[in-house]
Design a protein around this motif. Structure first.
Motif, PDB file in Angstrom:
ATOM      1  N   ILE A   1       0.815  -1.216  -0.095  1.00 35.15           N
ATOM      2  CA  ILE A   1      -0.099   0.127  -0.096  1.00 35.15           C
ATOM      3  C   ILE A   1       0.955   1.158   0.118  1.00 35.15           C
ATOM      4  CG2 ILE A   1      -1.740   1.350   1.228  1.00 35.15           C
ATOM      5  CD1 ILE A   1      -2.712  -1.446   2.484  1.00 35.15           C
TER       6      ILE A   1
ATOM      7  N   ASP B   1      12.123   2.365   5.442  1.00 36.80           N
ATOM      8  CA  ASP B   1      11.542   1.044   5.320  1.00 36.80           C
ATOM      9  C   ASP B   1      12.910   0.048   5.827  1.00 36.80           C
ATOM     10  OD1 ASP B   1      10.615  -1.727   4.573  1.00 36.80           O
ATOM     11  OD2 ASP B   1       9.019  -0.215   3.615  1.00 36.80           O
TER      12      ASP B   1
ATOM     13  N   TYR C   1      -2.255  -9.182  15.843  1.00 40.80           N
ATOM     14  CA  TYR C   1      -1.970  -8.067  15.018  1.00 40.80           C
ATOM     15  C   TYR C   1      -3.098  -7.099  15.106  1.00 40.80           C
ATOM     16  CZ  TYR C   1      -2.931  -5.713  10.465  1.00 40.80           C
ATOM     17  OH  TYR C   1      -3.315  -4.786   9.812  1.00 40.80           O
TER      18      TYR C   1
ATOM     19  N   ASN D   1       9.495  -6.977   4.428  1.00 39.14           N
ATOM     20  CA  ASN D   1       8.596  -7.544   3.690  1.00 39.14           C
ATOM     21  C   ASN D   1       8.286  -7.033   2.273  1.00 39.14           C
ATOM     22  OD1 ASN D   1       6.468  -9.526   3.376  1.00 39.14           O
ATOM     23  ND2 ASN D   1       4.965  -8.009   3.856  1.00 39.14           N
ATOM     24  N   SER D   2       9.437  -6.416   1.764  1.00 34.83           N
ATOM     25  CA  SER D   2       9.458  -5.808   0.533  1.00 34.83           C
ATOM     26  C   SER D   2      10.752  -5.694  -0.174  1.00 34.83           C
ATOM     27  CB  SER D   2       8.664  -4.424   0.867  1.00 34.83           C
ATOM     28  OG  SER D   2       9.712  -3.642   1.745  1.00 34.83           O
TER      29      SER D   2
ATOM     30  N   LYS E   1      -3.012  -2.967  16.330  1.00 37.11           N
ATOM     31  CA  LYS E   1      -3.520  -1.788  15.527  1.00 37.11           C
ATOM     32  C   LYS E   1      -4.402  -0.960  16.775  1.00 37.11           C
ATOM     33  CE  LYS E   1      -1.650  -2.273  11.911  1.00 37.11           C
ATOM     34  NZ  LYS E   1      -0.823  -1.045  11.008  1.00 37.11           N
TER      35      LYS E   1
ATOM     36  N   ASN F   1       7.372  -4.976  17.137  1.00 34.40           N
ATOM     37  CA  ASN F   1       7.462  -4.071  15.785  1.00 34.40           C
ATOM     38  C   ASN F   1       6.631  -3.019  15.704  1.00 34.40           C
ATOM     39  OD1 ASN F   1       8.940  -4.463  13.171  1.00 34.40           O
ATOM     40  ND2 ASN F   1       6.893  -4.145  12.597  1.00 34.40           N
TER      41      ASN F   1
ATOM     42  N   PHE G   1       2.823   3.363   7.556  1.00 38.41           N
ATOM     43  CA  PHE G   1       2.447   2.145   7.006  1.00 38.41           C
ATOM     44  C   PHE G   1       3.171   1.031   7.508  1.00 38.41           C
ATOM     45  CE2 PHE G   1       1.605   5.094   3.393  1.00 38.41           C
ATOM     46  CZ  PHE G   1       0.283   4.761   2.893  1.00 38.41           C
TER      47      PHE G   1
ATOM     48  N   LYS H   1       1.877  -7.810   9.335  1.00 33.90           N
ATOM     49  CA  LYS H   1       0.731  -7.735   9.081  1.00 33.90           C
ATOM     50  C   LYS H   1      -0.037  -9.045   8.967  1.00 33.90           C
ATOM     51  CE  LYS H   1       0.858  -7.525   3.973  1.00 33.90           C
ATOM     52  NZ  LYS H   1       0.226  -7.154   2.708  1.00 33.90           N
TER      53      LYS H   1
HETATM   54  N1  LIG Z   1      -2.777  -5.197   3.158  1.00 36.23           N
HETATM   55  C1  LIG Z   1      -3.955  -5.218   4.041  1.00 36.23           C
HETATM   56  O1  LIG Z   1      -4.890  -5.912   3.731  1.00 36.23           O
HETATM   57  C2  LIG Z   1      -4.256  -4.200   5.036  1.00 36.23           C
HETATM   58  C3  LIG Z   1      -5.476  -3.996   5.648  1.00 36.23           C
HETATM   59  C4  LIG Z   1      -5.621  -3.164   6.824  1.00 36.23           C
HETATM   60  C5  LIG Z   1      -4.305  -2.514   7.403  1.00 36.23           C
HETATM   61  N2  LIG Z   1      -3.198  -2.600   6.748  1.00 36.23           N
HETATM   62  C6  LIG Z   1      -1.984  -2.012   7.187  1.00 36.23           C
HETATM   63  O2  LIG Z   1      -1.564  -1.223   6.081  1.00 36.23           O
HETATM   64  C7  LIG Z   1      -0.025  -0.948   6.254  1.00 36.23           C
HETATM   65  C8  LIG Z   1       0.703  -1.464   5.033  1.00 36.23           C
HETATM   66  O3  LIG Z   1       0.211  -2.733   4.614  1.00 36.23           O
HETATM   67  P1  LIG Z   1       0.739  -3.600   3.348  1.00 36.23           P
HETATM   68  O4  LIG Z   1      -0.270  -4.428   2.830  1.00 36.23           O
HETATM   69  O5  LIG Z   1       1.243  -2.387   2.367  1.00 36.23           O
HETATM   70  O6  LIG Z   1       1.855  -4.615   3.892  1.00 36.23           O
HETATM   71  P2  LIG Z   1       3.492  -4.628   3.423  1.00 36.23           P
HETATM   72  O7  LIG Z   1       4.006  -5.715   4.422  1.00 36.23           O
HETATM   73  O8  LIG Z   1       3.262  -4.808   1.932  1.00 36.23           O
HETATM   74  O9  LIG Z   1       4.100  -3.146   3.834  1.00 36.23           O
HETATM   75  C9  LIG Z   1       4.470  -2.897   5.210  1.00 36.23           C
HETATM   76  C10 LIG Z   1       5.850  -2.426   5.013  1.00 36.23           C
HETATM   77  O10 LIG Z   1       6.502  -1.921   6.152  1.00 36.23           O
HETATM   78  C11 LIG Z   1       8.014  -2.444   6.297  1.00 36.23           C
HETATM   79  N3  LIG Z   1       7.959  -2.820   7.640  1.00 36.23           N
HETATM   80  C12 LIG Z   1       7.573  -3.562   8.761  1.00 36.23           C
HETATM   81  N4  LIG Z   1       8.081  -3.388   9.776  1.00 36.23           N
HETATM   82  C13 LIG Z   1       9.155  -2.338   9.594  1.00 36.23           C
HETATM   83  C14 LIG Z   1       9.919  -1.838  10.645  1.00 36.23           C
HETATM   84  N5  LIG Z   1       9.910  -2.171  11.946  1.00 36.23           N
HETATM   85  N6  LIG Z   1      10.798  -0.745  10.603  1.00 36.23           N
HETATM   86  C15 LIG Z   1      10.620  -0.489   9.036  1.00 36.23           C
HETATM   87  N7  LIG Z   1       9.850  -0.794   8.049  1.00 36.23           N
HETATM   88  C16 LIG Z   1       9.015  -1.861   8.414  1.00 36.23           C
HETATM   89  C17 LIG Z   1       7.918  -3.801   5.652  1.00 36.23           C
HETATM   90  O11 LIG Z   1       9.359  -4.025   4.985  1.00 36.23           O
HETATM   91  C18 LIG Z   1       6.950  -3.328   4.366  1.00 36.23           C
HETATM   92  O12 LIG Z   1       7.547  -2.515   3.191  1.00 36.23           O
HETATM   93  C19 LIG Z   1       0.227  -1.873   7.573  1.00 36.23           C
HETATM   94  O13 LIG Z   1       0.331  -1.148   8.840  1.00 36.23           O
HETATM   95  C20 LIG Z   1      -0.968  -2.770   7.626  1.00 36.23           C
HETATM   96  O14 LIG Z   1      -1.030  -3.220   8.813  1.00 36.23           O
HETATM   97  C21 LIG Z   1      -3.258  -3.777   5.401  1.00 36.23           C
END
Ligand SMILES: NC(=O)c1ccc[n+]([C@@H]2O[C@H](COP(=O)([O-])OP(=O)(O)OC[C@H]3O[C@@H](n4cnc5c(N)ncnc54)[C@H](O)[C@@H]3O)[C@@H](O)[C@H]2O)c1
Length: 343
Positions: free
Chosen positions: A12, A31, A150, A35-36, A154, A100, A81, A85
């Motif tokens: 996202i 970042d 999780y 996870n990316s 939030k 985290n 973000f 997750k």
């Molecule tokens: N995808 C969904 O369905 C969904 C739904 C509701 C909420 N969210 C929230 O939206 C946000 C983004 O979700 P997404 O689907 O893009 O997930 P994603 O895993 O693709 O992106 C999260 C990013 O955060 C980075 N990250 C994680 N922990 C970190 C840390 N300690 N320090 C620095 N970077 C860190 C990861 O490397 C990743 O690039 C998250 O907070 C997630 O909880 C997602």
């Protein structure tokens, strides 16, 4: 405006970074890439024809965050973000999720407070309404008890943010409660790249369609819904990214000391079977499936009342279900192995 985007290399976050660049904002991404891949941001730079200041920094490392903020004293807002997750994983390693997500956010907020960066948009989730809330979920409902670590992380962060604005009235916070983001940028260049077996429906469907998996498992077919499968509120990730920009604009007009939650969804519940059939109809690809036992913690149906975002943020989800299916498929087709297959 210059915006700090944590987790900006993720699914996202990368779409939000593109949206910000496209409307003329500057972006600084932190970042830890847990996870990316940096490839997502390289592609965003190509799409936007702009550069991104990227720092491989963990949000649990306050000193490194402060170093980044010192290098960019003109940052005026944050989109947060970064988080772990995976709902299922969070029940197995809850401490990692609290460390985290909760500790990381508190550390980030301390650095932001020191640097006086007050506008903050948080990636929350519909899960904060808990298991017993009546659908459609509306922001006036009390938050409940999410079933997973999780979800609880939030909810805890929302509570941390609410306490923070009460104690420091310079802070202005929006918690965006996402429903089920799917799809990808229409270019097919950026999208969702899950590690291992996808937890979510559409990445799984797309991997079956492209031949990476034999069939889809549908968890439960006797839920009290029209066709017995779970119903969710799916929204296009580009609409979601746009919602973040609207939230930033809204924050700019507010005076300090506010922490406001908004649902981001379409308001339309769709069942797993409806989604699978729509995917096949739009792409022409048949998806073999098999019913499997229900997963613990899966709710039968929930969807958003998204009126508040419409009225106050001037945001609605504009993209159609066809767009969501077509863009999911185009991304998967062009990147069968995600970002590791750099076409
Ligand atoms: N995808 C969904 O369905 C969904 C739904 C509701 C909420 N969210 C929230 O939206 C946000 C983004 O979700 P997404 O689907 O893009 O997930 P994603 O895993 O693709 O992106 C999260 C990013 O955060 C980075 N990250 C994680 N922990 C970190 C840390 N300690 N320090 C620095 N970077 C860190 C990861 O490397 C990743 O690039 C998250 O907070 C997630 O909880 C997602």
């Amino acid at each position: 405006m210059k915006v700090l985007v944590t987790g900006g290399a993720g699914y996202i976050g990368s779409h939000a970074v593109l949206e910000l660049l496209n409307i003329g904002h500057d972006v600084v991404v932190i970042d830890n890439l847990c996870n990316s891949s940096l490839e997502s941001l390289k592609r965003v730079e190509l799409l936007a024809k702009k550069t991104i200041a990227f720092y491989q920094v963990d949000i649990c490392d306050g000193d490194k965050i402060s170093d980044v903020l010192a290098k960019h004293p003109d940052i005026s807002a944050t989109m947060h973000f970064a988080a772990l997750k995976a709902v299922g994983e969070s029940t197995q390693i809850p401490l990692k999720y609290y460390q985290n997500n909760v500790h990381g956010t508190v550390t980030l907020l301390e650095a932001l407070q020191k640097a006086k960066i007050a506008n903050f948009v948080f990636s929350s989730s519909a899960t904060v309404y808990g298991e017993d809330a009546p659908a459609p979920y509306i922001e006036t409902l009390k938050t409940g008890v999410p079933s997973s670590a999780y979800g609880k992380s939030k909810l805890m962060i929302e509570q941390v943010l609410s306490d923070l604005v009460k104690s420091d009235s310079s802070f202005k916070v929006v918690c965006l409660r996402y429903f089920n983001p799917i799809g990808a940028h229409e270019s097919g260049r950026i999208g969702e790249d899950p590690n291992g077996i996808p937890n979510n429906l559409m990445p799984f469907v797309a991997q079956v369609a492209v031949g990476k998996r034999d069939k889809l498992f549908i968890f439960g077919n006797d839920y009290p819904t029209n066709d017995g499968t779970c119903e969710r509120d799916y929204l296009h990730v580009v609409d979601l990214a746009h919602g973040h920009v609207k939230a930033l604009e809204w924050l700019d007009k507010q005076s300090g000391g506010i922490c406001e939650a908004f649902n981001l969804g379409t308001g339309n519940p769709l069942s797993v079977l409806e989604m699978v059939n729509k995917f096949s109809q739009v792409t022409g690809v048949n998806i073999p499936y098999e019913y499997a036992p229900k997963r613990e913690g899966d709710l039968a149906a929930f969807w958003a009342n998204a009126d508040k975002a419409k009225i106050e943020l001037n945001w609605t989800a504009n993209k159609s279900l066809e767009d969501m299916m077509r863009d999911t498929w185009y991304w998967q087709l062009n990147n069968p192995d995600g970002y590791t297959n750099k076409k």
